[in-house]
Design a protein around this motif. Structure first.
Motif, PDB file in Angstrom:
ATOM      1  N   SER A 163      78.996  24.815  50.211  1.00  0.00           N
ATOM      2  CA  SER A 163      80.020  25.222  49.379  1.00  0.00           C
ATOM      3  C   SER A 163      80.071  26.300  48.640  1.00  0.00           C
ATOM      4  N   SER A 164      79.509  27.283  48.659  1.00  0.00           N
ATOM      5  CA  SER A 164      79.670  28.233  47.838  1.00  0.00           C
ATOM      6  C   SER A 164      80.553  29.503  48.732  1.00  0.00           C
ATOM      7  N   GLU A 165      81.451  30.516  48.093  1.00  0.00           N
ATOM      8  CA  GLU A 165      82.526  31.741  49.249  1.00  0.00           C
ATOM      9  C   GLU A 165      81.308  32.433  49.052  1.00  0.00           C
ATOM     10  N   VAL A 166      80.774  33.311  49.853  1.00  0.00           N
ATOM     11  CA  VAL A 166      80.314  34.147  50.725  1.00  0.00           C
ATOM     12  C   VAL A 166      81.075  35.505  50.186  1.00  0.00           C
ATOM     13  N   THR A 167      80.807  36.077  49.022  1.00  0.00           N
ATOM     14  CA  THR A 167      81.149  38.021  49.456  1.00  0.00           C
ATOM     15  C   THR A 167      80.657  38.405  49.472  1.00  0.00           C
ATOM     16  N   ALA A 168      80.743  39.967  49.846  1.00  0.00           N
ATOM     17  CA  ALA A 168      80.172  41.295  50.027  1.00  0.00           C
ATOM     18  C   ALA A 168      79.292  41.781  49.229  1.00  0.00           C
ATOM     19  N   ASN A 169      78.265  42.435  49.420  1.00  0.00           N
ATOM     20  CA  ASN A 169      77.223  42.355  48.439  1.00  0.00           C
ATOM     21  C   ASN A 169      76.165  43.454  49.256  1.00  0.00           C
ATOM     22  N   ASP A 170      75.244  43.682  48.668  1.00  0.00           N
ATOM     23  CA  ASP A 170      74.307  45.395  49.088  1.00  0.00           C
ATOM     24  C   ASP A 170      73.866  44.565  50.318  1.00  0.00           C
ATOM     25  N   ARG A 171      73.645  43.295  50.757  1.00  0.00           N
ATOM     26  CA  ARG A 171      73.535  42.830  51.651  1.00  0.00           C
ATOM     27  C   ARG A 171      74.225  42.219  52.784  1.00  0.00           C
ATOM     28  N   VAL A 172      75.118  41.953  52.407  1.00  0.00           N
ATOM     29  CA  VAL A 172      76.111  41.431  53.396  1.00  0.00           C
ATOM     30  C   VAL A 172      77.315  41.861  52.927  1.00  0.00           C
ATOM     31  N   GLN A 173      77.585  42.415  54.910  1.00  0.00           N
ATOM     32  CA  GLN A 173      78.959  42.786  55.423  1.00  0.00           C
ATOM     33  C   GLN A 173      79.647  42.016  56.175  1.00  0.00           C
ATOM     34  N   LEU A 174      81.320  42.673  55.573  1.00  0.00           N
ATOM     35  CA  LEU A 174      82.151  41.854  55.953  1.00  0.00           C
ATOM     36  C   LEU A 174      83.404  42.063  56.735  1.00  0.00           C
ATOM     37  N   THR A 175      83.586  42.752  57.912  1.00  0.00           N
ATOM     38  CA  THR A 175      83.956  43.752  59.503  1.00  0.00           C
ATOM     39  C   THR A 175      85.402  43.072  60.023  1.00  0.00           C
ATOM     40  N   ASP A 176      85.719  43.611  60.821  1.00  0.00           N
ATOM     41  CA  ASP A 176      87.152  43.192  61.656  1.00  0.00           C
ATOM     42  C   ASP A 176      87.729  42.041  61.097  1.00  0.00           C
ATOM     43  N   GLY A 177      88.170  42.846  59.741  1.00  0.00           N
ATOM     44  CA  GLY A 177      89.293  42.018  59.565  1.00  0.00           C
ATOM     45  C   GLY A 177      88.606  40.366  58.398  1.00  0.00           C
ATOM     46  N   ASN A 178      87.055  41.155  58.485  1.00  0.00           N
ATOM     47  CA  ASN A 178      86.610  39.510  57.639  1.00  0.00           C
ATOM     48  C   ASN A 178      85.846  38.542  58.752  1.00  0.00           C
ATOM     49  N   THR A 180      84.065  38.932  60.934  1.00  0.00           N
ATOM     50  CA  THR A 180      82.465  39.157  61.179  1.00  0.00           C
ATOM     51  C   THR A 180      81.811  38.972  60.293  1.00  0.00           C
ATOM     52  N   LEU A 181      80.313  38.690  60.134  1.00  0.00           N
ATOM     53  CA  LEU A 181      80.085  38.324  58.643  1.00  0.00           C
ATOM     54  C   LEU A 181      78.440  38.912  59.169  1.00  0.00           C
ATOM     55  N   THR A 182      77.672  39.537  58.500  1.00  0.00           N
ATOM     56  CA  THR A 182      76.179  40.320  59.024  1.00  0.00           C
ATOM     57  C   THR A 182      75.437  40.235  57.361  1.00  0.00           C
ATOM     58  N   ILE A 183      74.986  39.464  57.463  1.00  0.00           N
ATOM     59  CA  ILE A 183      73.277  39.571  57.081  1.00  0.00           C
ATOM     60  C   ILE A 183      72.433  40.049  56.912  1.00  0.00           C
ATOM     61  N   VAL A 184      71.951  41.695  55.956  1.00  0.00           N
ATOM     62  CA  VAL A 184      71.520  42.277  56.109  1.00  0.00           C
ATOM     63  C   VAL A 184      69.773  41.568  55.419  1.00  0.00           C
ATOM     64  N   ASN A 185      68.370  42.167  56.712  1.00  0.00           N
ATOM     65  CA  ASN A 185      66.947  41.681  55.688  1.00  0.00           C
ATOM     66  C   ASN A 185      66.754  40.461  55.404  1.00  0.00           C
ATOM     67  N   VAL A 186      67.974  39.235  55.986  1.00  0.00           N
ATOM     68  CA  VAL A 186      67.524  37.350  55.622  1.00  0.00           C
ATOM     69  C   VAL A 186      66.620  37.397  55.024  1.00  0.00           C
ATOM     70  N   THR A 187      67.055  36.401  54.047  1.00  0.00           N
ATOM     71  CA  THR A 187      65.768  35.472  53.195  1.00  0.00           C
ATOM     72  C   THR A 187      66.111  33.936  53.210  1.00  0.00           C
TER      73      THR A 187
END
Length: 339
Positions: A163-178, A180-187
């Motif tokens: 229920s939480s909105e995903v926002t961009a940070n060091d591990r989270v990238q939003l591209t292609d006009g948002n 595409t969501l990419t999460i680097v080095n998942v936990t």
């Protein structure tokens, strides 16, 4: 030398002022804004003004002109645009997204120029997400999720994790006009469910959830003895050691005593009637066959002789149990680890 205005000059001045004030006070009001693709919008002047002629344009493109009861519609608007020759109201049908823009009406009798903006929006439909793979390894894999729609314009996109909105940070990238969501080095906390929420001024849509299976651990190991935080026990005690580890998939466990493996591979190691010679380090070893990682935890158990004849007490206890009708003893569920 004093200047005088004759009656004619005054009339002209008043007419110009009336024309200016009328133009300044007139607005163009769309019947609907935003308008939907395929629909119709009517651009009316408010307050109502009687126009003898004029033109409508959007941006730099002329839509139509009219004079008296005659009107001419320009290419691209034929069959879907017409003007009310009295009020100057424009009706535009079979709308497309390209019809969005600033609309301008001009007239010379009375003199006015008025603008308004119209947005034409295509409703959102069939929001979906796609992923390349769903089986990931903590700190080693990246998650890529793509959002798409079958139709829609003027889109805004919100990604949700639970229920939480995903926002961009060091591990989270939003591209292609948002989109595409990419999460680097998942936990382990990136398992989802993830959803793509798409909206525009007219409608919205949400994708089905996508889950990731994230392998992690073993870590955060714990080892308790009889559920206590103590490691010293009296000779003759019964010990139950419990080993746990955070791991996905569940870790394979192995017990060891004084560095030698014990034939126990589950979470519990049970010892009955322990003696002083069973003092020493007890270890629980954990291995995850998916992450190929291993871990261990060790506790040092001290068994001391209390001076009581625990063997005699145990014999008396067994005798009493048999007399009471019990046919099993504690030795049936315990392991005896003696060097």
């Amino acid at each position: 030398m004093e200047k005088k205005f004759d009656g004619t000059s005054a009339i002209v001045f008043l007419a110009l002022m009336h024309s200016f004030l009328a133009s300044d006070a007139v607005e163009v009001k769309p019947s609907i804004n935003p308008a939907v693709v395929g629909g119709t919008v009517i651009l009316s002047l408010s307050p109502s003004v009687t126009l003898k002629g004029g033109s409508w344009a959007v941006g730099e493109s002329l839509i139509l002109t009219w004079l008296g009861d005659q009107q001419a519609v320009f290419s691209g608007y034929s069959g879907r645009a017409f003007v009310n020759i009295t009020t100057g109201a424009l009706t535009l049908s079979s709308l497309t997204v390209a019809d969005s823009g600033v609309y301008r009406v001009q007239s010379s009798d009375p003199q006015l120029t008025v603008n308004t903006s119209v947005t034409v929006v295509e409703p959102v439909s069939n929001v979906t997400v796609s992923v390349n793979q769903t089986d990931l390894t903590e700190f080693q894999s990246s998650a890529d999720i793509k959002c798409s729609v079958s139709s829609g314009s003027s889109l805004s996109i919100i990604w949700m994790n639970h229920s939480s909105e995903v926002t961009a940070n060091d591990r989270v990238q939003l591209t292609d006009g948002n989109f595409t969501l990419t999460i680097v080095n998942v936990t382990r906390y990136d398992s989802g469910p993830f959803r793509c929420y798409v909206l525009n001024p007219l409608s919205n849509g949400t994708s089905d959830p996508v889950h990731f299976i994230i392998s992690y651990g073993p870590d955060n190991m714990a080892l308790t003895v009889n559920g206590l935080n103590i490691t010293s026990f009296q000779s003759g005690s019964n010990l139950t050691m419990l080993c746990s580890a955070e791991s996905n998939p569940p870790a394979q466990l192995q017990w060891a005593f004084r560095g030698k493996l014990v034939n126990r591979t589950d979470t519990l190691l049970e010892l009955c009637h322990v003696g002083e010679n069973q003092s020493g380090p007890y270890s629980c070893l954990a291995f995850n066959n998916q992450t190929k990682a291993h871990n261990y935890i060790t506790t040092h158990i001290v068994i001391s002789n209390s001076g009581l004849d625990h063997q005699a007490l145990n014999v008396l206890l067994v005798t009493l149990l048999i007399l009471a009708g019990f046919t099993h003893t504690l030795e049936d569920v315990c392991d005896s680890l003696r060097p």
